[in-house]
Design a protein around this motif. Structure first.
Motif, PDB file in Angstrom:
ATOM      1  N   ILE A  31      33.334  24.177  40.791  1.00  0.00           N
ATOM      2  CA  ILE A  31      34.579  24.910  41.031  1.00  0.00           C
ATOM      3  C   ILE A  31      34.338  26.415  40.964  1.00  0.00           C
ATOM      4  CG2 ILE A  31      36.910  25.348  40.161  1.00  0.00           C
ATOM      5  CD1 ILE A  31      36.933  22.478  39.093  1.00  0.00           C
ATOM      6  N   CYS A  32      34.892  27.139  41.929  1.00  0.00           N
ATOM      7  CA  CYS A  32      34.757  28.599  41.959  1.00  0.00           C
ATOM      8  C   CYS A  32      35.858  29.224  41.101  1.00  0.00           C
ATOM      9  CB  CYS A  32      34.841  29.118  43.394  1.00  0.00           C
ATOM     10  SG  CYS A  32      34.523  30.893  43.509  1.00  0.00           S
ATOM     11  N   GLY A  37      43.341  32.734  40.148  1.00  0.00           N
ATOM     12  CA  GLY A  37      43.189  31.885  41.317  1.00  0.00           C
ATOM     13  C   GLY A  37      43.203  30.391  41.065  1.00  0.00           C
ATOM     14  N   ASP A  38      43.075  29.671  42.175  1.00  0.00           N
ATOM     15  CA  ASP A  38      43.160  28.214  42.144  1.00  0.00           C
ATOM     16  C   ASP A  38      42.054  27.586  41.299  1.00  0.00           C
ATOM     17  OD1 ASP A  38      45.395  28.241  43.803  1.00  0.00           O
ATOM     18  OD2 ASP A  38      44.187  28.113  45.644  1.00  0.00           O
ATOM     19  N   GLY A  39      40.868  28.189  41.278  1.00  0.00           N
ATOM     20  CA  GLY A  39      39.764  27.621  40.507  1.00  0.00           C
ATOM     21  C   GLY A  39      40.057  27.562  39.026  1.00  0.00           C
ATOM     22  N   LEU A  44      41.640  24.285  34.322  1.00  0.00           N
ATOM     23  CA  LEU A  44      42.525  24.055  33.174  1.00  0.00           C
ATOM     24  C   LEU A  44      43.241  22.712  33.288  1.00  0.00           C
ATOM     25  CD1 LEU A  44      44.122  27.596  32.604  1.00  0.00           C
ATOM     26  CD2 LEU A  44      42.173  26.563  31.437  1.00  0.00           C
ATOM     27  N   SER A  45      43.634  22.359  34.487  1.00  0.00           N
ATOM     28  CA  SER A  45      44.303  21.069  34.701  1.00  0.00           C
ATOM     29  C   SER A  45      43.389  19.908  34.322  1.00  0.00           C
ATOM     30  CB  SER A  45      44.760  20.932  36.149  1.00  0.00           C
ATOM     31  OG  SER A  45      45.757  21.875  36.463  1.00  0.00           O
ATOM     32  N   PRO A 194      32.100  31.258  37.664  1.00  0.00           N
ATOM     33  CA  PRO A 194      31.950  30.158  38.623  1.00  0.00           C
ATOM     34  C   PRO A 194      30.867  29.181  38.166  1.00  0.00           C
ATOM     35  CG  PRO A 194      30.878  32.131  39.455  1.00  0.00           C
ATOM     36  CD  PRO A 194      31.504  32.510  38.146  1.00  0.00           C
ATOM     37  N   SER A 195      29.950  28.816  39.012  1.00  0.00           N
ATOM     38  CA  SER A 195      28.968  27.766  38.677  1.00  0.00           C
ATOM     39  C   SER A 195      27.836  28.297  37.793  1.00  0.00           C
ATOM     40  CB  SER A 195      28.404  27.164  39.965  1.00  0.00           C
ATOM     41  OG  SER A 195      29.423  26.492  40.670  1.00  0.00           O
TER      42      SER A 195
END
Length: 469
Positions: A31-32, A37-39, A44-45, A194-195
């Motif tokens: 995940i970025c 942002g969405d990442g 967190l979800s 990020p990764s």
């Protein structure tokens, strides 16, 4: 006062923890993530499936002290294509290829024009570096030095970034564990990388595991768990919770906890705070060699929490600390670099350190005039003189001499030492950690013996305990 419960490890089995950590590493690594942002929301979800906590947000443009919450950044695709239409740099293969917060672009350009937007490491030729441009509207790509050397200096390149920077939100997570002592500690980690596996996907996973473990236990203190983007997230959280955060006594920042190197501990700015002492005592009792790093303003969010207005002492227990390993902030900090078993070992050290915070009570003797008669309470052998006391030798630093007991119950020996020293130091001000440090006895034993003495009517909880812990 609530009784402190000495807990076993873990609330779930160690094999289950290991399997779960492996799965989370695999799911969350691609995940970025960035500071917004969405990442971040997606990560967190997923962690909310491990343990329940609140996901909160603060809108772009909000002024937090000297900072402003930036517009939200999201990215869908990015690449550099050569004249033969080969994607020589491809975001879909590694999200570290893109400079975080890069603006959108769709343009053909020469190598000379492109070069100033390329970032690489000549001393790690196979590694892709991690770079950011949060507060400057710019764009860039990161690539290995080997990739850079292969680029045609006379070629034309198609540069494409499909991203948006627009008003939105900064998201963070918060979980509260309520205690009864009136004292509160913070446990913080950051979710903006990020990764990068050790820095700091490992911290996210350990944060969720630690929150879940503590939620299964009756804690004496309160613990405030926050997971947020580094720097701007901590500043925003302090701004939104200024009055509350002034009451926080200390805490931990969970970061770089699953690498192959030695354990280490970055001290709080006070260097001998209670937080420092419980960690050092834990390593000592486990007989684990570790590297001690003095406080440094460069690092994670220590300088935010410990800023002059707040002065919250926070420490970090690490396994391959940031800055100290060669693969830091590069693509080589991948899933091959970390190990779930090492993460779980770090989890245990955190749990044992927090256990010491929980056990660090102060007691007041109800028999302060001289030593109590232990025999009539079955706390001393009925036939005297046959115990070879060992405390003289235990005062020698880190002595491992065993206590000799002849035909008597196992309650005696070093437990008798614990009884004697607890009664001696129970003046209402000296805490159990103080006693454990002075005697080199395990804190958990000191606590159990103190509770036994309280049940025998020899001790009571100190009325000044809130001021001495």
């Amino acid at each position: 006062m609530a009784k402190v419960i000495n807990y076993d490890f873990y609330a779930v089995g160690e094999k289950q923890l290991n399997d779960e950590a492996n799965e989370l590493f695999k799911e969350l690594f691609p995940i970025c993530r960035s500071i917004t942002g969405d990442g971040v929301r997606q990560s967190l979800s997923r962690l909310q499936e491990v343990i329940s906590f609140e996901m909160r947000e603060i809108t772009s443009g909000t002024v937090c002290y000297d900072w402003v919450i930036p517009d939200e950044w999201n990215i869908r695709d990015a690449y550099i294509m050569d004249s033969q239409k080969n994607k020589i740099i491809d975001f879909s293969k590694s999200n570290i290829h893109i400079v975080s917060y890069s603006s959108s672009i769709d343009k053909k350009m020469s190598f000379k024009e492109l070069k100033s937007h390329l970032y690489y490491l000549s001393d790690l030729p196979t590694a892709i570096p991690y770079r950011t441009a949060y507060y400057k509207r710019d764009w860039g790509f990161c690539l290995s030095y080997e990739q850079f050397k292969k680029m045609d200096r006379n070629g034309e390149y198609h540069v494409y970034i499909d991203s948006t920077i627009a008003p939105g939100t900064l998201n963070y997570g918060e979980g509260i564990i309520k205690g009864q002592s009136g004292q509160e500690y913070i446990v913080s980690t950051y979710c903006c990388h990020p990764s990068l596996a050790n820095d700091n996907l490992s911290g996210l996973i350990l944060w969720a595991f630690l929150l879940r473990e503590l939620k299964t236990r009756k804690t004496r203190h309160s613990y405030r768990f926050v997971i947020l983007p580094e720097t701007i997230g901590a500043i925003a959280y302090l701004w939104m919770n200024e009055k509350l955060m002034k009451r926080i006594l200390g805490g931990f920042i969970l970061t770089t906890v699953a690498g192959p190197g030695k354990f280490s501990y970055k001290q709080t700015f006070r260097e001998n705070d209670l937080i420092d002492r419980v960690v050092e005592k834990t390593f000592s009792e486990l007989q684990i060699e570790y590297i001690a790093y003095r406080f440094d303003i460069y690092g994670s969010d220590e300088s935010q929490y410990s800023a002059p207005f707040f002065r919250i002492p926070v420490g970090s227990i690490c396994k391959d600390k940031y800055y100290e390993y060669d693969y830091y902030h590069t693509s080589l900090d991948d899933l091959n670099f970390v190990n779930s078993r090492w993460l779980i070992e770090t989890l245990k050290i955190y749990l044992l350190s927090i256990e010491k915070l929980e056990m660090n009570l102060a007691y007041k003797s109800l028999n302060p005039y001289c030593e109590p008669m232990l025999g009539k309470r079955d706390l001393y052998p009925q036939i005297g003189g046959n115990i070879k006391q060992g405390f003289v030798s235990s005062q020698k630093k880190h002595s491992k001499k065993k206590y000799k007991i002849s035909n008597e119950k196992s309650i005696y020996g070093n437990e008798l030492d614990a009884i004697s020293w607890i009664m001696f130091y129970s003046d209402g001000k000296t805490t159990l950690l103080d006693i454990a440090e002075k005697t080199n006895l395990p804190l958990v034993q000191i606590f159990k013996v103190a509770e036994k003495l309280r049940n025998h009517g020899l001790l009571k909880y100190s009325s000044t305990i809130a001021t001495v812990i």
